[in-house]
Design an enzyme around this catalytic site. Structure first.
Site, short mmCIF file in Angstrom:
data_model
loop_
_atom_site.label_atom_id
_atom_site.label_comp_id
_atom_site.label_asym_id
_atom_site.label_seq_id
_atom_site.Cartn_x
_atom_site.Cartn_y
_atom_site.Cartn_z
N LYS A 189 26.66 -0.54 -18.04
CA LYS A 189 28.06 -0.57 -17.13
C LYS A 189 28.98 0.63 -17.49
CE LYS A 189 31.95 -3.07 -15.29
NZ LYS A 189 32.61 -4.48 -15.20
N LYS A 242 24.76 -0.31 -13.47
CA LYS A 242 26.07 -0.23 -12.52
C LYS A 242 26.85 1.02 -12.98
CE LYS A 242 30.25 -2.73 -11.66
NZ LYS A 242 31.31 -3.48 -11.94
#
Ligand code: PBG
Length: 320
Positions: A189, A242
């Site tokens: 992330k 992400k």
């Protein structure tokens, strides 16, 4: 080469990557402060739902064939430690119970496990000397995950990027008899500008500083492989990259290196850019969305978390 692109039937025959509604996860915002659903200004066509309006919305999602939702909560009260995130009667715990009692096994309920929506300062953990304290935060994350699973969540998704979050949550779940519940780890992330519309939706903009001491730097792709490897070792069942669109290279490398199921999160900023560009006639929304999501899948994502899921499901169900 053009012989093989002769007409649409031949092109379809040689198709390659195709999207399937079965691989979509639809993100949903559940808000404890409202009665009717409220539009999210930063995310065209997205809403915050109350418990009262949630079931109606999810009925449509299920009937479109989308197998899973991921829930984000907006609580009535926030505090320094974000402790309402693990309240038995917190907004997410109530939403999970409601969805599982209405939809049972026709719907996989995934919950985001983080503190940023519940802390007054908007950071993803508990603060010590103006930085997020890793190990104190882990204790809270375990409590959140267990409370979601007690309510019936099928999959928990730790997203705070604390070191050791997957192993601690795995241990916590196993100890409480939930060894059958999966962990979808937000492994790679990145600290991204593309989360901004989401932070407006849930009011989680950090009150000071940024998230760069826990989320990854976009300059460093190598590190994402270490994060993924660690999460797998710690017991992740699914790993996630992400955002998706500006990290297709990371998706591709992770897919090639690891055999674990891979999810990609097509985040709020990526979504809102497309919605706004199509609204002013710069691009065709349907064509652009299909191209982007196909690229994410082509890069190697098995699962795509996307705010476009309902639209794409409709297009796929109509035969595009
Ligand atoms: C919680 C979380 C965020 C997103 C998903 N989980 C916000 C953040 O990290 O700031 C962003 C999702 C999106 O932009 O669509 N930590």
């Amino acid at each position: 080469m053009r012989r093989l692109r002769k007409n649409s039937a031949v092109r379809r025959l040689l198709g390659g990557t195709s999207l399937s509604v079965s691989n979509f996860v639809y993100p949903i915002f559940v808000d404890e402060n409202i009665i009717n659903k409220q539009p999210i200004k930063s995310m065209p066509s997205q809403y915050r739902y109350s418990l009262k309006t949630l079931v109606h919305e999810v009925k449509e999602i299920v009937s479109l064939g989308i197998p899973a939702v991921i829930l984000f909560g907006i609580p009535k009260v926030k505090n320094d430690t974000g402790s309402v995130a693990y309240a038995r009667n917190g907004i997410i715990q109530k939403a999970v119970r409601l969805l599982k009692s209405n939809f049972g096994n026709t719907l996989a309920v995934i919950t985001d496990v983080c503190l940023c929506e519940y802390t007054t300062h908007g950071h993803c953990g508990i603060l010590k000397e103006n930085d997020v304290a890793n190990d104190e935060t882990l204790n809270a994350l375990v409590k959140i995950a267990v409370s979601h699973v007690e309510a019936g969540a099928d999959i928990v998704a730790p997203s705070s990027m604390m070191d050791g979050q997957v192993s601690r949550i795995r241990d916590g779940l196993d100890k409480d008899g939930f060894s059958d519940v999966s962990i979808l780890a937000y492994s790679a992330k990145f600290a991204s500008s593309f989360y901004r519309p989401f932070r407006e939706a849930v009011d989680s903009k950090p009150a000071f500083g940024d998230r760069k001491s826990y989320q990854m730097s976009y300059t460093n792709a190598q590190e994402s492989l270490r994060e993924v490897e660690l999460d797998i070792t710690e017991g992740a069942d699914i790993v996630m990259v992400k955002p998706a669109l500006v990290y297709l290279d990371v998706i591709k490398v992770v897919k090639g290196k690891f055999s674990i199921p891979l999810a990609a999160y097509n985040v709020s900023g990526e979504y809102s850019m497309i919605k706004n560009a199509s609204r002013i006639g710069l691009i065709d929304e349907k064509e652009a969305v299909l191209e982007i999501l196909t690229a994410i899948k082509r890069a190697g994502a098995d699962i795509i978390v996307t705010y476009h899921a309902k639209d794409v499901a409709k297009w796929l169900n109509e035969g595009i």
